[in-house]
Design a protein around this motif. Structure first.
Motif, PDB file in Angstrom:
ATOM      1  N   GLY A   1       0.794  -1.223   0.000  1.00 48.57           N
ATOM      2  CA  GLY A   1       0.000   0.000   0.000  1.00 48.57           C
ATOM      3  C   GLY A   1       0.826   1.272   0.000  1.00 48.57           C
ATOM      4  N   TYR A   2       2.129   1.158  -0.256  1.00 51.53           N
ATOM      5  CA  TYR A   2       3.005   2.330  -0.299  1.00 51.53           C
ATOM      6  C   TYR A   2       3.981   2.218  -1.461  1.00 51.53           C
ATOM      7  CZ  TYR A   2       1.483   3.961   4.286  1.00 51.53           C
ATOM      8  OH  TYR A   2       0.721   4.429   5.326  1.00 51.53           O
ATOM      9  N   PHE A   3       4.425   3.372  -1.953  1.00 52.30           N
ATOM     10  CA  PHE A   3       5.475   3.395  -2.960  1.00 52.30           C
ATOM     11  C   PHE A   3       6.172   4.743  -2.903  1.00 52.30           C
ATOM     12  CE2 PHE A   3       1.666   4.954  -5.078  1.00 52.30           C
ATOM     13  CZ  PHE A   3       2.093   6.017  -5.858  1.00 52.30           C
ATOM     14  N   ALA A   4       7.297   4.840  -3.579  1.00 54.92           N
ATOM     15  CA  ALA A   4       8.025   6.103  -3.659  1.00 54.92           C
ATOM     16  C   ALA A   4       8.358   6.405  -5.105  1.00 54.92           C
ATOM     17  CB  ALA A   4       9.307   6.042  -2.833  1.00 54.92           C
ATOM     18  N   LEU A   5       8.266   7.682  -5.467  1.00 52.92           N
ATOM     19  CA  LEU A   5       8.726   8.161  -6.762  1.00 52.92           C
ATOM     20  C   LEU A   5       9.968   9.013  -6.526  1.00 52.92           C
ATOM     21  CD1 LEU A   5       5.402   9.308  -8.488  1.00 52.92           C
ATOM     22  CD2 LEU A   5       6.483   7.055  -8.531  1.00 52.92           C
ATOM     23  N   GLN A   6      10.989   8.780  -7.336  1.00 53.65           N
ATOM     24  CA  GLN A   6      12.230   9.520  -7.195  1.00 53.65           C
ATOM     25  C   GLN A   6      12.624  10.127  -8.535  1.00 53.65           C
ATOM     26  OE1 GLN A   6      14.377   6.214  -4.579  1.00 53.65           O
ATOM     27  NE2 GLN A   6      12.543   5.723  -5.726  1.00 53.65           N
ATOM     28  N   VAL A   7      13.224  11.305  -8.487  1.00 57.34           N
ATOM     29  CA  VAL A   7      13.648  11.995  -9.705  1.00 57.34           C
ATOM     30  C   VAL A   7      15.152  11.775  -9.872  1.00 57.34           C
ATOM     31  CG1 VAL A   7      13.777  14.191 -10.915  1.00 57.34           C
ATOM     32  CG2 VAL A   7      11.824  13.708  -9.410  1.00 57.34           C
ATOM     33  N   PRO A   8      15.545  10.864 -10.775  1.00 64.86           N
ATOM     34  CA  PRO A   8      16.970  10.614 -10.982  1.00 64.86           C
ATOM     35  C   PRO A   8      17.605  11.713 -11.823  1.00 64.86           C
ATOM     36  CG  PRO A   8      15.692   9.258 -12.466  1.00 64.86           C
ATOM     37  CD  PRO A   8      14.707  10.002 -11.607  1.00 64.86           C
ATOM     38  N   THR A   9      18.915  11.674 -11.916  1.00 60.22           N
ATOM     39  CA  THR A   9      19.661  12.709 -12.615  1.00 60.22           C
ATOM     40  C   THR A   9      20.489  12.104 -13.746  1.00 60.22           C
ATOM     41  OG1 THR A   9      21.608  12.521 -11.206  1.00 60.22           O
ATOM     42  CG2 THR A   9      19.830  13.971 -10.441  1.00 60.22           C
ATOM     43  N   LEU A  10      21.043  12.989 -14.558  1.00 63.13           N
ATOM     44  CA  LEU A  10      21.845  12.542 -15.698  1.00 63.13           C
ATOM     45  C   LEU A  10      23.008  11.667 -15.266  1.00 63.13           C
ATOM     46  CD1 LEU A  10      22.529  12.597 -18.705  1.00 63.13           C
ATOM     47  CD2 LEU A  10      23.705  14.791 -18.315  1.00 63.13           C
ATOM     48  N   LYS A  11      23.589  11.951 -14.120  1.00 60.42           N
ATOM     49  CA  LYS A  11      24.726  11.152 -13.662  1.00 60.42           C
ATOM     50  C   LYS A  11      24.319   9.717 -13.315  1.00 60.42           C
ATOM     51  CE  LYS A  11      24.475  12.953  -8.891  1.00 60.42           C
ATOM     52  NZ  LYS A  11      23.496  14.033  -9.122  1.00 60.42           N
ATOM     53  N   GLN A  12      23.001   9.470 -13.208  1.00 61.32           N
ATOM     54  CA  GLN A  12      22.499   8.132 -12.881  1.00 61.32           C
ATOM     55  C   GLN A  12      21.921   7.421 -14.103  1.00 61.32           C
ATOM     56  OE1 GLN A  12      19.858   9.897  -9.837  1.00 61.32           O
ATOM     57  NE2 GLN A  12      20.712   8.393  -8.413  1.00 61.32           N
ATOM     58  N   ILE A  13      22.182   7.920 -15.297  1.00 63.96           N
ATOM     59  CA  ILE A  13      21.498   7.415 -16.494  1.00 63.96           C
ATOM     60  C   ILE A  13      21.695   5.922 -16.695  1.00 63.96           C
ATOM     61  CG2 ILE A  13      23.417   8.038 -18.028  1.00 63.96           C
ATOM     62  CD1 ILE A  13      19.643   8.280 -18.845  1.00 63.96           C
ATOM     63  N   GLU A  14      22.876   5.391 -16.440  1.00 57.44           N
ATOM     64  CA  GLU A  14      23.097   3.952 -16.625  1.00 57.44           C
ATOM     65  C   GLU A  14      22.278   3.147 -15.630  1.00 57.44           C
ATOM     66  OE1 GLU A  14      27.266   3.143 -16.556  1.00 57.44           O
ATOM     67  OE2 GLU A  14      27.659   4.260 -18.401  1.00 57.44           O
ATOM     68  N   LEU A  15      22.181   3.631 -14.391  1.00 51.37           N
ATOM     69  CA  LEU A  15      21.358   2.956 -13.388  1.00 51.37           C
ATOM     70  C   LEU A  15      19.886   3.024 -13.780  1.00 51.37           C
ATOM     71  CD1 LEU A  15      21.053   1.576 -10.615  1.00 51.37           C
ATOM     72  CD2 LEU A  15      20.939   3.866  -9.599  1.00 51.37           C
ATOM     73  N   VAL A  16      19.441   4.180 -14.248  1.00 51.78           N
ATOM     74  CA  VAL A  16      18.051   4.351 -14.679  1.00 51.78           C
ATOM     75  C   VAL A  16      17.701   3.345 -15.775  1.00 51.78           C
ATOM     76  CG1 VAL A  16      16.447   5.929 -15.840  1.00 51.78           C
ATOM     77  CG2 VAL A  16      17.945   6.779 -14.033  1.00 51.78           C
ATOM     78  N   GLN A  17      18.587   3.218 -16.754  1.00 55.85           N
ATOM     79  CA  GLN A  17      18.338   2.294 -17.858  1.00 55.85           C
ATOM     80  C   GLN A  17      18.338   0.845 -17.379  1.00 55.85           C
ATOM     81  OE1 GLN A  17      17.258   2.849 -20.773  1.00 55.85           O
ATOM     82  NE2 GLN A  17      17.552   0.855 -21.760  1.00 55.85           N
ATOM     83  N   ALA A  18      19.275   0.501 -16.509  1.00 53.64           N
ATOM     84  CA  ALA A  18      19.365  -0.873 -16.016  1.00 53.64           C
ATOM     85  C   ALA A  18      18.132  -1.256 -15.200  1.00 53.64           C
ATOM     86  CB  ALA A  18      20.629  -1.048 -15.176  1.00 53.64           C
ATOM     87  N   LEU A  19      17.687  -0.363 -14.316  1.00 49.63           N
ATOM     88  CA  LEU A  19      16.529  -0.666 -13.475  1.00 49.63           C
ATOM     89  C   LEU A  19      15.244  -0.763 -14.276  1.00 49.63           C
ATOM     90  CD1 LEU A  19      17.313   1.582 -10.361  1.00 49.63           C
ATOM     91  CD2 LEU A  19      17.454  -0.908 -10.504  1.00 49.63           C
ATOM     92  N   GLY A  20      15.233  -0.165 -15.471  1.00 43.06           N
ATOM     93  CA  GLY A  20      14.069  -0.260 -16.333  1.00 43.06           C
ATOM     94  C   GLY A  20      14.141  -1.385 -17.338  1.00 43.06           C
ATOM     95  N   SER A  21      15.289  -2.059 -17.418  1.00 44.00           N
ATOM     96  CA  SER A  21      15.490  -3.104 -18.426  1.00 44.00           C
ATOM     97  C   SER A  21      15.472  -4.510 -17.848  1.00 44.00           C
ATOM     98  CB  SER A  21      16.834  -2.890 -19.138  1.00 44.00           C
ATOM     99  OG  SER A  21      16.888  -1.612 -19.731  1.00 44.00           O
ATOM    100  N   ILE A  22      15.678  -4.632 -16.547  1.00 40.47           N
ATOM    101  CA  ILE A  22      15.778  -5.936 -15.892  1.00 40.47           C
ATOM    102  C   ILE A  22      14.583  -6.139 -14.973  1.00 40.47           C
ATOM    103  CG2 ILE A  22      17.170  -7.385 -14.362  1.00 40.47           C
ATOM    104  CD1 ILE A  22      19.602  -5.686 -15.241  1.00 40.47           C
ATOM    105  N   SER A  23      13.917  -7.264 -15.121  1.00 37.73           N
ATOM    106  CA  SER A  23      12.806  -7.595 -14.236  1.00 37.73           C
ATOM    107  C   SER A  23      13.313  -8.398 -13.042  1.00 37.73           C
ATOM    108  CB  SER A  23      11.749  -8.420 -14.986  1.00 37.73           C
ATOM    109  OG  SER A  23      10.786  -8.931 -14.083  1.00 37.73           O
TER     110      SER A  23
END
Length: 202
Positions: free
Chosen positions: A79-101
């Protein structure tokens, strides 16, 4: 390793609370976000492109989460979640977390080298290095969730890094470019936020 806010403040004293009436400004420019959730002993973080502010007072947000994602199941459980605003320096992490289930790789967070901490009082994994964090209580809407994959949350706490957001405003124009938000288009292609333009100036 998960750190509580007190320890996180020692590592990053720039983390400051954001007035809930102004929390919508953290998402109003349409950034790609990281969605965190935890239920019992399971935790996950995923990338989402379709998230936005929904209401000012009380502050509400919406995010689209596909039925195939593990994060969605954790949100439905806790019943809870968090939204976070990542930055350009995290782009590889952003892509990885969106590509792997996490269904395919139970150790996804470790394999993606995801740096996590906790804010005191909330059992949610938060990603270090983001520009902003919104902690949300799920407002159950079974029809929207099942038919449209649309999840609505009431923002119960919000924080931002004062090097790029303070006094209710973004300061991308003053910060290093590595702090810019990222905006996913398709197929791993992103844009960063552009230049500031003031329509009130003649």
């Amino acid at each position: 390793m998960l750190l509580n806010l007190n320890m996180a403040e020692l590592l990053n004293p720039h983390i400051q609370p954001v007035e809930l009436a102004k929390a919508y400004r953290l998402l109003n420019h349409g950034p790609t976000v990281l969605v965190s959730a935890q239920h019992e002993q399971e935790a996950n973080v995923m990338t989402a492109a379709w998230a936005c502010a929904l209401e000012l007072v009380p502050a509400k947000v919406s995010v689209v989460l596909d039925k195939s994602t593990k994060t969605r199941k954790l949100i439905e459980g806790s019943g809870y979640f968090a939204l976070q605003v990542p930055t350009l320096k995290q782009i590889e992490l952003v892509q990885a977390l969106g590509s792997i289930s996490q269904f395919d790789d139970p150790a996804k967070l470790e394999h993606c080298h995801t740096p996590l901490f906790h804010f005191d009082g909330f059992n949610l994994p938060m990603v270090e290095g983001c520009a902003a964090w919104l902690i949300c209580e799920l407002i159950p809407e079974p029809h929207n969730q099942q038919v449209h994959d649309l999840f609505i949350g009431k923002v119960v706490a919000a924080y931002a890094d004062d090097r790029v957001f303070r006094d209710g405003h973004w300061y991308y124009h003053e910060a290093d470019p590595s702090w810019k938000s990222v905006h996913h288009v398709a197929g791993g292609h992103y844009y960063t936020i552009g230049d500031a333009v003031d329509a009130n100036k003649s």
